[in-house]
Design a protein around this motif. Structure first.
Motif, PDB file in Angstrom:
ATOM      1  N   ASP A  66       1.690   0.833   6.459  1.00 39.60           N
ATOM      2  CA  ASP A  66       1.039   0.892   5.144  1.00 39.60           C
ATOM      3  C   ASP A  66       0.011   2.015   5.119  1.00 39.60           C
ATOM      4  O   ASP A  66      -1.070   1.885   4.544  1.00 39.60           O
ATOM      5  N   ASN A  67       0.368   3.123   5.748  1.00 42.95           N
ATOM      6  CA  ASN A  67      -0.564   4.247   5.844  1.00 42.95           C
ATOM      7  C   ASN A  67      -0.809   4.947   4.520  1.00 42.95           C
ATOM      8  O   ASN A  67      -1.823   5.612   4.349  1.00 42.95           O
ATOM      9  N   GLY A  68       0.115   4.790   3.579  1.00 41.21           N
ATOM     10  CA  GLY A  68      -0.096   5.358   2.245  1.00 41.21           C
ATOM     11  C   GLY A  68      -1.245   4.667   1.528  1.00 41.21           C
ATOM     12  O   GLY A  68      -1.858   5.231   0.623  1.00 41.21           O
ATOM     13  N   ALA A  69      -1.537   3.425   1.921  1.00 36.99           N
ATOM     14  CA  ALA A  69      -2.660   2.700   1.301  1.00 36.99           C
ATOM     15  C   ALA A  69      -3.956   3.022   2.031  1.00 36.99           C
ATOM     16  O   ALA A  69      -4.983   3.285   1.409  1.00 36.99           O
ATOM     17  N   ALA A 107       7.305  13.627   1.939  1.00 37.10           N
ATOM     18  CA  ALA A 107       6.370  13.361   3.040  1.00 37.10           C
ATOM     19  C   ALA A 107       6.700  11.987   3.622  1.00 37.10           C
ATOM     20  O   ALA A 107       7.653  11.345   3.199  1.00 37.10           O
ATOM     21  N   GLY A 108       5.916  11.516   4.568  1.00 38.83           N
ATOM     22  CA  GLY A 108       6.264  10.300   5.308  1.00 38.83           C
ATOM     23  C   GLY A 108       6.150   8.998   4.544  1.00 38.83           C
ATOM     24  O   GLY A 108       5.449   8.071   4.960  1.00 38.83           O
ATOM     25  N   ASP A 168       6.120  -9.297   6.909  1.00 40.06           N
ATOM     26  CA  ASP A 168       4.793  -9.593   7.465  1.00 40.06           C
ATOM     27  C   ASP A 168       4.892 -10.692   8.524  1.00 40.06           C
ATOM     28  O   ASP A 168       4.212 -10.627   9.558  1.00 40.06           O
ATOM     29  N   GLN A 169       5.762 -11.666   8.271  1.00 44.22           N
ATOM     30  CA  GLN A 169       5.925 -12.739   9.267  1.00 44.22           C
ATOM     31  C   GLN A 169       6.478 -12.195  10.588  1.00 44.22           C
ATOM     32  O   GLN A 169       6.299 -12.794  11.638  1.00 44.22           O
ATOM     33  N   MET A 170       7.143 -11.051  10.506  1.00 50.62           N
ATOM     34  CA  MET A 170       7.662 -10.424  11.729  1.00 50.62           C
ATOM     35  C   MET A 170       6.674  -9.392  12.288  1.00 50.62           C
ATOM     36  O   MET A 170       6.998  -8.635  13.208  1.00 50.62           O
ATOM     37  N   GLY A 171       5.477  -9.310  11.689  1.00 49.42           N
ATOM     38  CA  GLY A 171       4.439  -8.408  12.187  1.00 49.42           C
ATOM     39  C   GLY A 171       4.493  -7.009  11.588  1.00 49.42           C
ATOM     40  O   GLY A 171       3.802  -6.109  12.057  1.00 49.42           O
ATOM     41  N   ILE A 172       5.336  -6.836  10.550  1.00 52.50           N
ATOM     42  CA  ILE A 172       5.522  -5.490   9.985  1.00 52.50           C
ATOM     43  C   ILE A 172       4.775  -5.380   8.655  1.00 52.50           C
ATOM     44  O   ILE A 172       5.095  -6.107   7.709  1.00 52.50           O
ATOM     45  N   ALA A 173       3.791  -4.501   8.617  1.00 56.43           N
ATOM     46  CA  ALA A 173       2.967  -4.337   7.414  1.00 56.43           C
ATOM     47  C   ALA A 173       3.537  -3.222   6.543  1.00 56.43           C
ATOM     48  O   ALA A 173       3.515  -2.055   6.929  1.00 56.43           O
ATOM     49  N   VAL A 174       4.091  -3.592   5.386  1.00 55.33           N
ATOM     50  CA  VAL A 174       4.531  -2.595   4.400  1.00 55.33           C
ATOM     51  C   VAL A 174       3.826  -2.921   3.093  1.00 55.33           C
ATOM     52  O   VAL A 174       3.226  -3.976   2.952  1.00 55.33           O
ATOM     53  N   PHE A 210       4.242   6.419   6.845  1.00 52.97           N
ATOM     54  CA  PHE A 210       4.048   6.687   8.266  1.00 52.97           C
ATOM     55  C   PHE A 210       2.786   7.489   8.566  1.00 52.97           C
ATOM     56  O   PHE A 210       2.319   8.266   7.744  1.00 52.97           O
ATOM     57  N   ALA A 211       2.290   7.283   9.786  1.00 57.01           N
ATOM     58  CA  ALA A 211       1.174   8.081  10.299  1.00 57.01           C
ATOM     59  C   ALA A 211       1.557   8.570  11.688  1.00 57.01           C
ATOM     60  O   ALA A 211       2.609   8.198  12.224  1.00 57.01           O
TER      61      ALA A 211
END
Ligand code: PLP
Length: 406
Positions: free
Chosen positions: A27-30, A332-333, A352-358, A382-383
């Motif tokens: 969630d690097n765009g945020a 861009a990413g 999110d339950q799998m640990g993935i923040a989008v 992405f970062a």
């Protein structure tokens, strides 16, 4: 460049586990995460030289002033501004755009036109609507094609001597599209319009040269480029910053004050009233140093590799719509998509339950969602600390989510 494993060790938060799974932060765009160097600079400031700037003769105040002004010069170099006083500290992109839209009021009259892209972030729409309400000017969206790219021919056809401002994002936060801003600026200047570029999503990813672009104004936020929240910059050409009236009144922005008349300070202080985010500014400088220690080209290349890989893998899953351009050289990413037949919110919750923040939703760009007739998208952004293995985790997560939802 440091290895990705070494870079990841600079970001303590990446060690967190979410629901027992290692965090995948997409969630690097945020907002981006912060390296230890930036975190340390904040602690160092408050433990050793915290003081107000520009007003004390004492050692602490001089130390704080020097560090803050040094950060301004780092930003100046980073964007290749001609003068350090063309860099104004703000609280972020939103404030930068509001400052310009407010201070341009005396230069805009009834029926003048202000052009923005259809894909703008709300913060590059609403301040101009305020300006239109104040002046009777008209806000017009610049058309985009179905990939969300500006249609230059349409842009040319709506430019006229009535066009006073062209304010345009460099990179779309909702789609990742990189717009041809240099060309947009040249065209805008050909009818005498002033230009502002929203660089919130470009500055984190690649090198910006405001002089080469010939931008009149360029804005960005620190927190999307490894610095804390509450700090950003507005670049303005000296001629424009001189012409603008002050934005806020208060301390630091004046030369002399008496009840009949106040004279304003020179740039950049004229546009920086009150005690600023001193610590944030200094930490911003450290974040810029951090990015340069990795190398801006290396950052861009790494994120591009992630984008290419993610784009291909998501496409291969099937039954997924990816929004934005397929021409990855102009992206861009950021990758924004929907699983056909599933709501983005449900996908985000399962990931999110799998640990993935989008990010899920309209990404503060509702006109883009209206354009595609969708409620929102799932966005992975992405970062430099992200890895191909993390993209694999996302792909696996999407496959699981599809099984659960469809
Ligand atoms: C994040 C973002 C903004 C707003 O930035 P703030 O830091 O919230 O002020 C504006 N435009 C774009 C393209 C963005 O991504």
């Amino acid at each position: 460049m440091k290895s990705i494993a070494e870079i990841r060790r600079d970001f303590p938060i990446l060690e967190r586990k979410i629901g027992g799974n290692p965090l995948v932060y997409f969630d690097n765009g945020a907002t981006s995460q912060k390296p230890q160097q930036v975190i340390d600079s904040i602690v160092h400031f408050y433990t050793t030289y915290n003081a107000n700037i520009h007003r004390g003769v004492h050692t602490l105040s001089q130390g704080a002033t020097n560090a803050y002004e040094e950060a301004r010069r780092k930003l100046q170099k980073h964007i290749n501004a001609a003068k350090s006083y063309e860099v104004i500290f703000t609280s972020g992109t939103t404030e930068g755009i509001n400052l310009v839209a407010t201070c341009l009021t005396p230069f805009v009259k009834k029926n003048d036109e202000i052009l923005v892209l259809t894909t703008e972030h709300h913060s590059n729409i609403v301040p101009w609507q305020f300006l239109c309400e104040r002046t009777g000017a008209i806000l017009r969206p610049i058309p985009i094609d179905e990939k969300g790219m500006i249609i230059l021919e349409d842009f040319k056809s709506i430019l006229s001597e009535r066009t006073k401002v062209v304010s345009c994002q460099h990179v779309s936060n909702a789609l990742g599209n990189v717009h041809p801003v240099k060309e947009i600026i040249t065209l805008a200047h050909s009818v005498g319009a002033v230009t502002l570029i929203d660089g919130a999503q470009s500055c984190p990813h690649f090198t910006i040269d405001v002089q080469d672009l010939d931008a009149d104004f360029y804005v960005a936020s620190g927190h999307k480029m490894y610095a804390p929240t509450g700090i950003g910059f507005l670049y303005g050409k000296e001629v424009w910053l001189e012409k603008l009236p002050p934005y806020k009144g208060g301390g630091d922005m004046i030369k002399t004050v008496c009840f009949d008349k106040t004279t304003y300070a020179d740039l950049p202080y004229k546009l920086e009233a009150g005690t600023p985010n001193i610590c944030g500014g200094i930490a911003y400088g450290v974040a810029i140093d951090y990015m340069h220690s990795l190398g801006m080209t290396n950052i861009a290349d790494h994120e591009h590799a992630l984008l290419r890989y993610a784009h291909k893998q998501i496409h291969n899953i099937g039954g997924i719509t990816i929004y934005g351009t397929n021409d990855l050289d102009h992206k861009a990413g950021v990758i924004s998509f929907n699983i056909n037949g599933a709501h983005p919110y449900d996908i985000g919750t399962l990931l999110d339950q799998m640990g993935i923040a989008v990010r899920t939703g309209h990404h503060c760009a509702q006109p883009v969602m209206d354009f595609y007739h969708i409620p929102g998208t799932v966005r992975a952004s992405f970062a430099v600390y992200n890895t191909l293995e993390e993209v694999d985790r996302l792909i696996e997560g999407i496959r699981k989510a599809i099984k659960m939802l469809l």
